[in-house]
Design a protein around this motif. Structure first.
Motif, PDB file in Angstrom:
ATOM      1  N   GLY A  45       0.793  -1.223   0.000  1.00 33.59           N
ATOM      2  CA  GLY A  45       0.000   0.000   0.000  1.00 33.59           C
ATOM      3  C   GLY A  45       0.825   1.271   0.000  1.00 33.59           C
ATOM      4  N   THR A  46       0.109   2.386   0.005  1.00 30.11           N
ATOM      5  CA  THR A  46       0.717   3.713   0.091  1.00 30.11           C
ATOM      6  C   THR A  46       0.293   4.351   1.404  1.00 30.11           C
ATOM      7  OG1 THR A  46       0.629   3.998  -2.313  1.00 30.11           O
ATOM      8  CG2 THR A  46       0.887   5.990  -0.986  1.00 30.11           C
ATOM      9  N   PRO A  47       1.229   4.836   2.211  1.00 29.15           N
ATOM     10  CA  PRO A  47       0.858   5.418   3.508  1.00 29.15           C
ATOM     11  C   PRO A  47      -0.190   6.521   3.387  1.00 29.15           C
ATOM     12  CG  PRO A  47       3.226   5.100   3.399  1.00 29.15           C
ATOM     13  CD  PRO A  47       2.692   4.819   2.029  1.00 29.15           C
ATOM     14  N   GLY A  48      -1.137   6.505   4.317  1.00 27.48           N
ATOM     15  CA  GLY A  48      -2.161   7.537   4.391  1.00 27.48           C
ATOM     16  C   GLY A  48      -2.269   8.056   5.812  1.00 27.48           C
ATOM     17  N   PHE A  49      -2.858   9.227   5.979  1.00 28.03           N
ATOM     18  CA  PHE A  49      -2.838   9.867   7.308  1.00 28.03           C
ATOM     19  C   PHE A  49      -3.722   9.151   8.322  1.00 28.03           C
ATOM     20  CE2 PHE A  49      -6.412  12.026   5.245  1.00 28.03           C
ATOM     21  CZ  PHE A  49      -7.343  12.153   6.262  1.00 28.03           C
ATOM     22  N   ARG A  50      -4.549   8.213   7.888  1.00 29.87           N
ATOM     23  CA  ARG A  50      -5.399   7.464   8.817  1.00 29.87           C
ATOM     24  C   ARG A  50      -4.794   6.112   9.222  1.00 29.87           C
ATOM     25  NH1 ARG A  50      -9.078   9.383   4.906  1.00 29.87           N
ATOM     26  NH2 ARG A  50     -10.650  10.865   5.711  1.00 29.87           N
ATOM     27  N   ASP A  51      -3.608   5.784   8.772  1.00 34.05           N
ATOM     28  CA  ASP A  51      -3.058   4.435   8.949  1.00 34.05           C
ATOM     29  C   ASP A  51      -2.962   3.988  10.400  1.00 34.05           C
ATOM     30  OD1 ASP A  51      -2.792   4.158   6.252  1.00 34.05           O
ATOM     31  OD2 ASP A  51      -0.613   4.409   6.197  1.00 34.05           O
ATOM     32  N   GLN A  52      -2.339   4.797  11.241  1.00 28.41           N
ATOM     33  CA  GLN A  52      -2.027   4.395  12.612  1.00 28.41           C
ATOM     34  C   GLN A  52      -2.586   5.400  13.613  1.00 28.41           C
ATOM     35  OE1 GLN A  52      -0.297   1.527  13.467  1.00 28.41           O
ATOM     36  NE2 GLN A  52      -0.219   0.987  11.287  1.00 28.41           N
ATOM     37  N   GLU A  53      -3.312   4.908  14.616  1.00 31.79           N
ATOM     38  CA  GLU A  53      -3.717   5.765  15.723  1.00 31.79           C
ATOM     39  C   GLU A  53      -2.552   5.873  16.691  1.00 31.79           C
ATOM     40  OE1 GLU A  53      -6.695   5.624  19.558  1.00 31.79           O
ATOM     41  OE2 GLU A  53      -7.483   4.904  17.628  1.00 31.79           O
ATOM     42  N   ILE A  54      -2.046   7.082  16.897  1.00 24.97           N
ATOM     43  CA  ILE A  54      -0.873   7.238  17.751  1.00 24.97           C
ATOM     44  C   ILE A  54      -1.200   7.820  19.123  1.00 24.97           C
ATOM     45  CG2 ILE A  54       0.674   7.429  15.761  1.00 24.97           C
ATOM     46  CD1 ILE A  54       0.848  10.452  16.316  1.00 24.97           C
ATOM     47  N   ALA A  55      -2.375   8.421  19.275  1.00 24.36           N
ATOM     48  CA  ALA A  55      -2.729   9.002  20.574  1.00 24.36           C
ATOM     49  C   ALA A  55      -4.162   9.494  20.566  1.00 24.36           C
ATOM     50  CB  ALA A  55      -1.794  10.159  20.926  1.00 24.36           C
ATOM     51  N   VAL A  78       5.840  11.631   6.146  1.00 23.81           N
ATOM     52  CA  VAL A  78       4.899  11.634   7.271  1.00 23.81           C
ATOM     53  C   VAL A  78       3.634  12.411   6.911  1.00 23.81           C
ATOM     54  CG1 VAL A  78       4.545  12.272   9.674  1.00 23.81           C
ATOM     55  CG2 VAL A  78       6.783  11.432   8.933  1.00 23.81           C
ATOM     56  N   LEU A  79       2.479  11.776   7.157  1.00 25.57           N
ATOM     57  CA  LEU A  79       1.161  12.396   6.994  1.00 25.57           C
ATOM     58  C   LEU A  79       0.466  12.345   8.345  1.00 25.57           C
ATOM     59  CD1 LEU A  79       0.181  10.604   3.673  1.00 25.57           C
ATOM     60  CD2 LEU A  79       1.090  12.920   3.905  1.00 25.57           C
ATOM     61  N   LEU A  80      -0.339  13.351   8.650  1.00 29.10           N
ATOM     62  CA  LEU A  80      -0.911  13.486   9.983  1.00 29.10           C
ATOM     63  C   LEU A  80      -2.390  13.818   9.894  1.00 29.10           C
ATOM     64  CD1 LEU A  80       0.089  13.460  12.958  1.00 29.10           C
ATOM     65  CD2 LEU A  80       0.312  15.946  12.786  1.00 29.10           C
ATOM     66  N   GLY A  81      -3.175  13.234  10.803  1.00 29.42           N
ATOM     67  CA  GLY A  81      -4.595  13.531  10.850  1.00 29.42           C
ATOM     68  C   GLY A  81      -5.073  13.713  12.275  1.00 29.42           C
ATOM     69  N   VAL A  82      -6.170  14.465  12.438  1.00 22.37           N
ATOM     70  CA  VAL A  82      -6.826  14.639  13.732  1.00 22.37           C
ATOM     71  C   VAL A  82      -8.318  14.402  13.530  1.00 22.37           C
ATOM     72  CG1 VAL A  82      -7.395  16.235  15.600  1.00 22.37           C
ATOM     73  CG2 VAL A  82      -5.109  16.262  14.603  1.00 22.37           C
ATOM     74  N   SER A  83      -8.818  13.315  14.128  1.00 27.45           N
ATOM     75  CA  SER A  83     -10.231  12.945  14.016  1.00 27.45           C
ATOM     76  C   SER A  83     -10.711  12.927  12.569  1.00 27.45           C
ATOM     77  CB  SER A  83     -11.099  13.876  14.869  1.00 27.45           C
ATOM     78  OG  SER A  83     -10.792  13.682  16.247  1.00 27.45           O
ATOM     79  N   GLY A  84      -9.880  12.374  11.689  1.00 28.07           N
ATOM     80  CA  GLY A  84     -10.273  12.198  10.296  1.00 28.07           C
ATOM     81  C   GLY A  84      -9.959  13.349   9.380  1.00 28.07           C
ATOM     82  N   GLY A 112     -10.012  14.308  23.563  1.00 23.91           N
ATOM     83  CA  GLY A 112     -10.807  13.250  22.952  1.00 23.91           C
ATOM     84  C   GLY A 112     -10.576  13.078  21.474  1.00 23.91           C
ATOM     85  N   GLU A 113      -9.894  14.015  20.841  1.00 23.21           N
ATOM     86  CA  GLU A 113      -9.644  13.866  19.404  1.00 23.21           C
ATOM     87  C   GLU A 113      -8.577  12.792  19.169  1.00 23.21           C
ATOM     88  OE1 GLU A 113     -10.821  17.551  16.835  1.00 23.21           O
ATOM     89  OE2 GLU A 113      -9.028  18.048  18.005  1.00 23.21           O
ATOM     90  N   VAL A 114      -8.792  12.010  18.137  1.00 28.01           N
ATOM     91  CA  VAL A 114      -7.893  10.907  17.809  1.00 28.01           C
ATOM     92  C   VAL A 114      -6.847  11.385  16.811  1.00 28.01           C
ATOM     93  CG1 VAL A 114      -7.712   8.591  16.829  1.00 28.01           C
ATOM     94  CG2 VAL A 114      -9.698   9.202  18.229  1.00 28.01           C
ATOM     95  N   ILE A 115      -5.588  11.176  17.167  1.00 29.42           N
ATOM     96  CA  ILE A 115      -4.478  11.608  16.319  1.00 29.42           C
ATOM     97  C   ILE A 115      -3.963  10.399  15.556  1.00 29.42           C
ATOM     98  CG2 ILE A 115      -2.176  12.653  16.295  1.00 29.42           C
ATOM     99  CD1 ILE A 115      -3.008  13.925  19.029  1.00 29.42           C
ATOM    100  N   THR A 116      -3.890  10.520  14.250  1.00 24.39           N
ATOM    101  CA  THR A 116      -3.462   9.424  13.386  1.00 24.39           C
ATOM    102  C   THR A 116      -2.304   9.874  12.506  1.00 24.39           C
ATOM    103  OG1 THR A 116      -5.100  10.031  11.705  1.00 24.39           O
ATOM    104  CG2 THR A 116      -5.753   8.372  13.344  1.00 24.39           C
TER     105      THR A 116
END
Length: 210
Positions: free
Chosen positions: A91-101, A135-141, A168-172
């Motif tokens: 695959g190709t990395p996307g900002f939703r891949d891993q929940e980090i916090a 590196v790609l980064l997301g917050v709650s989608g 409560g926001e999920v960081i990915t």
């Protein structure tokens, strides 16, 4: 402990043998049962760079890299071709891949990680050496803009937000990454005659804790 932010030539690590190592202490009891324990919270990876060498030019490149690291003295980056992405290898990395916090509304610094397995027995692996520009980064989608919403330190794997995300926001995150390693020997023995006959030197490489 010195660490050089350089990667072992990726064309030389391709085809190497290696993977994760665990340390388990097994005690056999008199009733036939076992007790098993481990002193390691994290796995450690080992590789043999020698099996991927294909030419005398490869050996020359290996020796030059080995000498520049002073043998075991300095660590370096290693591309593990079987596991270097936050997603599946194809695959190709996307900002939703891993929940980090999950944000608490106060913290602004979070560490990259990769999760293995599912359910209560997952293993969360710290990622300290992300690859620059991946590196790609997301917050709650919602995808974040690096350089504006947050910064990434590719020497530590730490993400720093300009403002703390709401509680409560999920960081990915999505990324490619290297393994911090060192040579596990101070000696490399080569023979031109034996190499041409199909033999290669043993070049052990081991992951280091940072």
């Amino acid at each position: 402990m010195g660490f050089h932010e350089v990667r072992f030539p990726a064309n030389l690590s391709f085809g190497s043998v290696g993977g994760p190592e665990r340390r388990t202490e097994v005690v056999a009891l008199t009733n036939g049962y076992e007790e098993r324990n481990t002193p390691w919270a994290q796995s450690r990876r080992r590789y043999d760079a020698g099996v991927s060498l294909r030419s005398l030019d490869d050996i020359a490149a290996l020796i030059a890299f080995f000498e520049a690291r002073r043998g075991q003295l300095h660590g370096f980056r290693w591309k593990d071709w079987s596991d270097y992405k936050s997603c599946a290898p194809s695959g190709t990395p996307g900002f939703r891949d891993q929940e980090i916090a999950v944000a608490d509304g106060v913290a602004t610094v979070f560490a990259l990680s990769k999760t293995y397995g599912e359910g209560p027995d997952v293993y969360v692996r710290p990622i300290a050496k992300p690859v620059l520009g991946t590196v790609l980064l997301g917050v709650s989608g919602d995808e974040q803009v690096l350089g504006l919403d947050a910064e990434v330190d590719v020497t530590t794997g730490l993400i720093t937000f300009a403002e703390p995300p709401d509680a409560g926001e999920v960081i990915t995150a999505g990324f490619e990454f290297d393994v911090p390693v060192r040579f596990d020997t101070d000696v490399i023995q080569t023979s031109v005659a034996s190499f041409q006959a199909g033999e290669v030197p043993n070049v052990p490489v081991v992951e280091i804790r940072l």
